[in-house]
Write a protein that holds these residues in place. Sequence first.
Motif, PDB file in Angstrom:
ATOM      1  N   PRO A  14      -1.437  -5.914  -1.777  1.00  0.00           N
ATOM      2  CA  PRO A  14      -1.307  -6.293  -3.189  1.00  0.00           C
ATOM      3  C   PRO A  14       0.149  -6.470  -3.606  1.00  0.00           C
ATOM      4  N   ARG A  15       0.379  -7.431  -4.515  1.00  0.00           N
ATOM      5  CA  ARG A  15       1.724  -7.680  -5.056  1.00  0.00           C
ATOM      6  C   ARG A  15       2.119  -6.606  -6.059  1.00  0.00           C
ATOM      7  N   HIS A  16       1.129  -6.199  -6.869  1.00  0.00           N
ATOM      8  CA  HIS A  16       1.393  -5.106  -7.795  1.00  0.00           C
ATOM      9  C   HIS A  16       0.140  -4.246  -7.896  1.00  0.00           C
ATOM     10  N   VAL A  17       0.310  -3.089  -8.514  1.00  0.00           N
ATOM     11  CA  VAL A  17      -0.714  -2.060  -8.373  1.00  0.00           C
ATOM     12  C   VAL A  17      -2.065  -2.500  -8.936  1.00  0.00           C
ATOM     13  N   ASP A  18      -2.056  -3.281  -9.997  1.00  0.00           N
ATOM     14  CA  ASP A  18      -3.356  -3.607 -10.580  1.00  0.00           C
ATOM     15  C   ASP A  18      -4.168  -4.579  -9.728  1.00  0.00           C
ATOM     16  N   GLU A  19      -3.519  -5.205  -8.779  1.00  0.00           N
ATOM     17  CA  GLU A  19      -4.288  -6.035  -7.842  1.00  0.00           C
ATOM     18  C   GLU A  19      -5.191  -5.173  -6.942  1.00  0.00           C
TER      19      GLU A  19
ATOM     20  N   HIS B 187      -0.714  -0.319   0.641  1.00  0.00           N
ATOM     21  CA  HIS B 187       0.027  -0.085  -0.601  1.00  0.00           C
ATOM     22  C   HIS B 187       1.536  -0.045  -0.386  1.00  0.00           C
ATOM     23  N   SER B 188       1.964   0.014   0.875  1.00  0.00           N
ATOM     24  CA  SER B 188       3.362   0.388   1.127  1.00  0.00           C
ATOM     25  C   SER B 188       4.363  -0.730   0.867  1.00  0.00           C
ATOM     26  N   LYS B 189       3.912  -1.970   0.842  1.00  0.00           N
ATOM     27  CA  LYS B 189       4.890  -3.060   0.742  1.00  0.00           C
ATOM     28  C   LYS B 189       5.394  -3.257  -0.692  1.00  0.00           C
ATOM     29  N   HIS B 190       4.491  -3.344  -1.644  1.00  0.00           N
ATOM     30  CA  HIS B 190       4.924  -3.662  -3.013  1.00  0.00           C
ATOM     31  C   HIS B 190       4.623  -2.576  -4.041  1.00  0.00           C
ATOM     32  N   VAL B 191       3.610  -1.759  -3.766  1.00  0.00           N
ATOM     33  CA  VAL B 191       3.147  -0.836  -4.807  1.00  0.00           C
ATOM     34  C   VAL B 191       3.936   0.465  -4.694  1.00  0.00           C
ATOM     35  N   ARG B 192       5.218   0.420  -5.052  1.00  0.00           N
ATOM     36  CA  ARG B 192       6.085   1.560  -4.730  1.00  0.00           C
ATOM     37  C   ARG B 192       7.155   1.798  -5.799  1.00  0.00           C
ATOM     38  N   GLN B 193       6.748   1.615  -7.050  1.00  0.00           N
ATOM     39  CA  GLN B 193       7.733   1.833  -8.130  1.00  0.00           C
ATOM     40  C   GLN B 193       7.797   3.315  -8.519  1.00  0.00           C
ATOM     41  N   ILE B 194       9.017   3.718  -8.919  1.00  0.00           N
ATOM     42  CA  ILE B 194       9.134   5.020  -9.606  1.00  0.00           C
ATOM     43  C   ILE B 194       8.997   4.677 -11.079  1.00  0.00           C
TER      44      ILE B 194
ATOM     45  N   GLU C  80       4.191   5.233  -8.131  1.00  0.00           N
ATOM     46  CA  GLU C  80       3.072   4.485  -7.539  1.00  0.00           C
ATOM     47  C   GLU C  80       2.810   5.003  -6.119  1.00  0.00           C
ATOM     48  N   PRO C  81       1.584   4.783  -5.622  1.00  0.00           N
ATOM     49  CA  PRO C  81       1.206   5.467  -4.378  1.00  0.00           C
ATOM     50  C   PRO C  81       1.917   4.980  -3.121  1.00  0.00           C
ATOM     51  N   GLY C  82       2.463   3.758  -3.133  1.00  0.00           N
ATOM     52  CA  GLY C  82       3.089   3.245  -1.910  1.00  0.00           C
ATOM     53  C   GLY C  82       4.542   3.659  -1.745  1.00  0.00           C
ATOM     54  N   LEU C  83       5.055   4.467  -2.669  1.00  0.00           N
ATOM     55  CA  LEU C  83       6.464   4.887  -2.590  1.00  0.00           C
ATOM     56  C   LEU C  83       6.648   5.886  -1.445  1.00  0.00           C
ATOM     57  N   VAL C  84       7.716   5.694  -0.667  1.00  0.00           N
ATOM     58  CA  VAL C  84       8.005   6.585   0.464  1.00  0.00           C
ATOM     59  C   VAL C  84       8.762   7.826  -0.045  1.00  0.00           C
ATOM     60  N   LEU C  85       8.428   8.983   0.500  1.00  0.00           N
ATOM     61  CA  LEU C  85       9.005  10.242   0.015  1.00  0.00           C
ATOM     62  C   LEU C  85      10.538  10.224   0.020  1.00  0.00           C
TER      63      LEU C  85
ATOM     64  N   GLN D 238       8.665   7.712   6.227  1.00  0.00           N
ATOM     65  CA  GLN D 238       7.583   6.734   6.331  1.00  0.00           C
ATOM     66  C   GLN D 238       6.412   7.061   5.402  1.00  0.00           C
ATOM     67  N   ALA D 239       6.187   8.362   5.186  1.00  0.00           N
ATOM     68  CA  ALA D 239       4.994   8.779   4.447  1.00  0.00           C
ATOM     69  C   ALA D 239       5.107   8.354   2.989  1.00  0.00           C
ATOM     70  N   THR D 240       4.029   7.785   2.471  1.00  0.00           N
ATOM     71  CA  THR D 240       3.995   7.387   1.062  1.00  0.00           C
ATOM     72  C   THR D 240       3.372   8.527   0.252  1.00  0.00           C
ATOM     73  N   LEU D 241       3.706   8.566  -1.025  1.00  0.00           N
ATOM     74  CA  LEU D 241       3.153   9.633  -1.857  1.00  0.00           C
ATOM     75  C   LEU D 241       1.639   9.531  -1.937  1.00  0.00           C
ATOM     76  N   GLY D 242       1.113   8.298  -1.937  1.00  0.00           N
ATOM     77  CA  GLY D 242      -0.344   8.110  -1.970  1.00  0.00           C
ATOM     78  C   GLY D 242      -0.992   8.634  -0.701  1.00  0.00           C
ATOM     79  N   GLY D 243      -0.351   8.366   0.435  1.00  0.00           N
ATOM     80  CA  GLY D 243      -0.870   8.844   1.717  1.00  0.00           C
ATOM     81  C   GLY D 243      -0.748  10.357   1.818  1.00  0.00           C
TER      82      GLY D 243
END
Length: 1023
Positions: free
Chosen positions: A70-75, A112-119, A132-137, A160-165
């Motif tokens: 997804p390009r952004h989270v709502d997708e 989720h890791s490519k685009h869905v990663r905003q603080i 957002e869940p794709g943000l890396v720790l 590498q780990a995302t907050l969502g993961g």
Amino acid sequence: MNAPLSSLAQVHPDQAYEQVSRVTHEVAGELARRLRQHTQGDVRFDAADRGRYATDASIYQVMPVGVFVPRHVDEVGVALDICRQLDVPIVARGGGTSQCGQTVGVGLVIDHSKHVRQILEVDPQAATAVVEPGLVLDHLNAELKKHGLWYPVDVSTSGQATLGGMAGNNSCGSRSIAYGNMVHNVLGMQAWLSDGSLLDWGPHAQSIGRARDIGDFLAKLAHRLAPDIEAHWPKVLRRVAGYNLDIFHNQNPRPYTADGSVNLAHLLIGSEGTLALTRQLKLQLSPLPGTKVLGVVNFPSFHQAMDAAQHIVRLGGPGQLMAVELVDRTMIELSLKNPAFAPTVRTALIGEPDAVLLVEFAGNRKAEIEPLLDQLEELMGDLGLPHSVVKMVDDQAQKNLWEVRKAGLNIMMSLRGDGKPVSFIEDCAVPLEHLAEYTAALTEVFERHGTRGTWYAHASVGTLHVRPILDMRRDGAPKMRAIAEEASALVRRFRGAYSGEHGDGLCRGEWIRWQYGDAIHHALRDIKAELDPLNLLCPGRIVAPPRMDDTSLMRFPPSYQVIPIQPALDWSAWNVQNDPRTEATSAPGSGGDPAHGLAKAVEMCNNNGHCRKFDAGTMCPSYRVTRDEKHLTRGRANTLRLALSGQLGPDALTSDELVDSLSLCVGCKGCKRECPTGVDMARMKIEVLHQVRQKKGLRLRERLVATLPDYARHAARLSGLLNLRNQLPWLATLTERILGISARRSLPRWETHHFFNRGTMGVSAQEVLASHQPVVLFVDTFNGHFESETALDAYRVLSAAGYDVHIAAKTPAGHGANQGHLCCGRTYLSNGLVEQARAKARSLLTALKPFADKGIAIVGLEPSCLLTLRDEYSVMGLGEDADRVARHSLLLEEFLARELKAGRLEALKARLSTINQPILVHGHCHQKAFGVVPDVMEIVRLLPGAAPRLIETSCCGMAGSFGYEQEHHEISLQMAELNLLPALRSSPDALVVADGTSCRHQILDGSQRHAIHVASLLARHLR
Ligand SMILES: Cc1cc2nc3c(=O)[nH]c(=O)nc-3n(C[C@H](O)[C@H](O)[C@H](O)COP(=O)(O)OP(=O)(O)OC[C@H]3O[C@@H](n4cnc5c(N)ncnc54)[C@H](O)[C@@H]3O)c2cc1C
Ligand code: SF4
Ligand code: SF4
């Protein structure tokens, strides 16, 4: 939206993908069509893309129907709606570093890791963040640093780990004894149920609407099951199995919330994407620890180390004890074998311990926490181990030791052969008082099954990682099951948690019922049915999981086969088998690989995802700019593995898909050094290109680049004409159209008077062979033809240092620069022309052998050329001569650093004048891969007044001809913009040192600054 088609959700995940795809071909097509129509995200449904998402860091492999980025989270919400309409299951994914198969499954994988990663928000006062869940720790923590805060669930995969993961797995960090796990550090979530409703998950008491109803439903279940929860729930900090029904009757030694109330977000933590899709998370942050000290306790036996952990954890006041981490004898020995780590390890050892525990304390000031090291020493004295503690107060010393602990694990993972350390009981947690007995009993289990495991990690919380070595292609699966059964009996005996850190996924799902009993297991089913009645989210996980030893779900089932091919390079070092008890490997070439070792080299990638990193180091520049799984070392290794095993269809090795997946690999060799298992994609790319060229030939541009060393001396005669290309824009445009060389690039300038037509220079071969201070200078095509001043500078510096310099030339008797220039074959190799490269190499070796035989150093300037002699030559079937020449081949900076150490540079030092300018150094990727950059720094420091600063860069982006290629121009500059060009801009007065020809050109194009080789830096300061 269109009407639903036939169903995928009913397909059991253990059905082979081909069955699924036949059944659902129509659904897959419709799914892709609707995703493309209703979102701007990447929709990837071809076999190679699906294959890249069919694995994670587990032993499993399941082909998804497609991948959505997804390009952004709502997708994500849009994709969920489409999947619901088509009845297609969803597998949520972050970094894909799960060890148990959580992120593999049929259905649509959402990355989720490519685009869905905003603080989205940081509140320093309240110490909270919304992300957002794709943000890396690590990326979150880098941002929080300026507020003196961090998110303290410091998993080893923090890069590498995302907050969502992390939330999906209820991840735990090394310092969990001080901070708890994910579940203890999440304040709220926003997440979609599979029916499309987006709910706020927070304090139960304050929740409303559907969330409230769910909370009430859970409360009722938990109330009814209170005696079962009390009886069956492990009473340990590390327990991640199933759903957290105990939030209503906390069984964890640490409260889930500060006031003991129920937070509904905690139900989703550890639910592995099976209950809801996370849209955002509200995190509880912690103040950054002020300072730390480390005590290294040396134990004569592993048992004593395990026994001591329960006493050590009582040391310190609240929040002072950060970690108690185990390193066992095998790890110590592996680290001691590595020359880079041995000195650091020795600083931590007293005698020859069987195990060490790293005990870390934190506080505001050193003076406040240093006494804790004395207390540790006293405690050890009381336990009969006086003088067993090495105290480390200095920050750098501590950092070095933690690095070694990490690297030790990496070395363990790099075992060659089909037996591999396998994760399946790697994170059982037992109460500390039973740790010694548990580890001893499990070691016996391993022995009974003809294997062994190396122990490491979190002694403080009773979670010891151990991976027995198993051969999954042969008897691994039944052995795995047998060991798991016995390990689980031990866990039950010691009232521990079978799933203590890494989650359930495919390998531990079936043990949930075993752990909790029927009543709770039924309740977990009820929870799944209530929240996801369509069974859309990751079906077949947590409830109704498959058997952990179902080989049809595995990456290397017994039926796994490799297509026979004849590689051009020698991969026999990987073509071995190993003994799981001793880890000894068989003779090179004896491993039975139909691809003669190439397949086994590719299979070294265990998908741990370490190449998805952004910190110091090189790996992997193309991922750093694209954040795309396809342009990642792991993605490439997976594509290659699938191709070599026929899973991408016939002739996949030479297919456009494969070439495409390698197209942005710049051959930097970052992975060769930094991948924990040593996956050397640069070398693999040479092999693939060779196979492709054999079949499909070469394009004109590739031919021109590859054969440049052959025509360079003729072209130099036309330098005036050829250089017009840089002056006449229409000519640049024309060359772009015809050759695909970017018109926006300047090309290296041909020199009419170049190094190779300057006439006699240096001493003859006979003279250098008889000299007391001999050196041979090997000038490559690029420095010789385009930047001959650099070659001349090297000659001047070596001469000033008192060496008799012989210029390597084709004619044995020659000693002049114009005696026929030698070529290492690099340009041929980069284009897959291995045979031609071999011919060049043979000619070079013939010329250099007499000097190598006499032990004379052969010094080169261009890292990618000289280091070819030490790297690729060893696998080109060039015989002993290649090894001998390689042993004596050095880059100028390596040679000078060696001579400096031997006290032989006094003459040169006396002639160097002071420099008053700041100096920035950019290391060439191959210099980094071979650990040469410290030598460059040391040699720059020879200049009085020099205080060089190393730019922390990945690849500069030029990478030989890569950056000149029209289709790669943009990406090449993006690579430069990651660190290199910003660093140059921030120091406009600095002199820039870069030893790579293409690096210097990139710097010129990107910053209009003229970087120089270290040889030129020294030469310019010769008095
Ligand atoms: C070498 C190595 C070391 C490790 N060390 C540790 C360690 O120290 N501690 C530890 O706890 N773990 C560790 N792990 C396991 C793993 O790295 C962690 O669990 C990590 O937090 C997973 O993050 P990820 O982004 O890769 O998640 P993924 O693996 O991509 O996903 C993890 C789970 O979360 C779900 N998920 C992802 N995004 C969403 C979303 N938006 N909505 C709903 N569900 C979602 C997925 O479906 C999956 O079930 C290690 C793994 C490896 C390979
Ligand atoms: S290429 Fe190396 S670093 Fe990347 S996932 Fe594979 S093993 Fe890990
Ligand atoms: S050689 Fe460089 S670009 Fe290619 S995969 Fe390895 S790290 Fe990435």
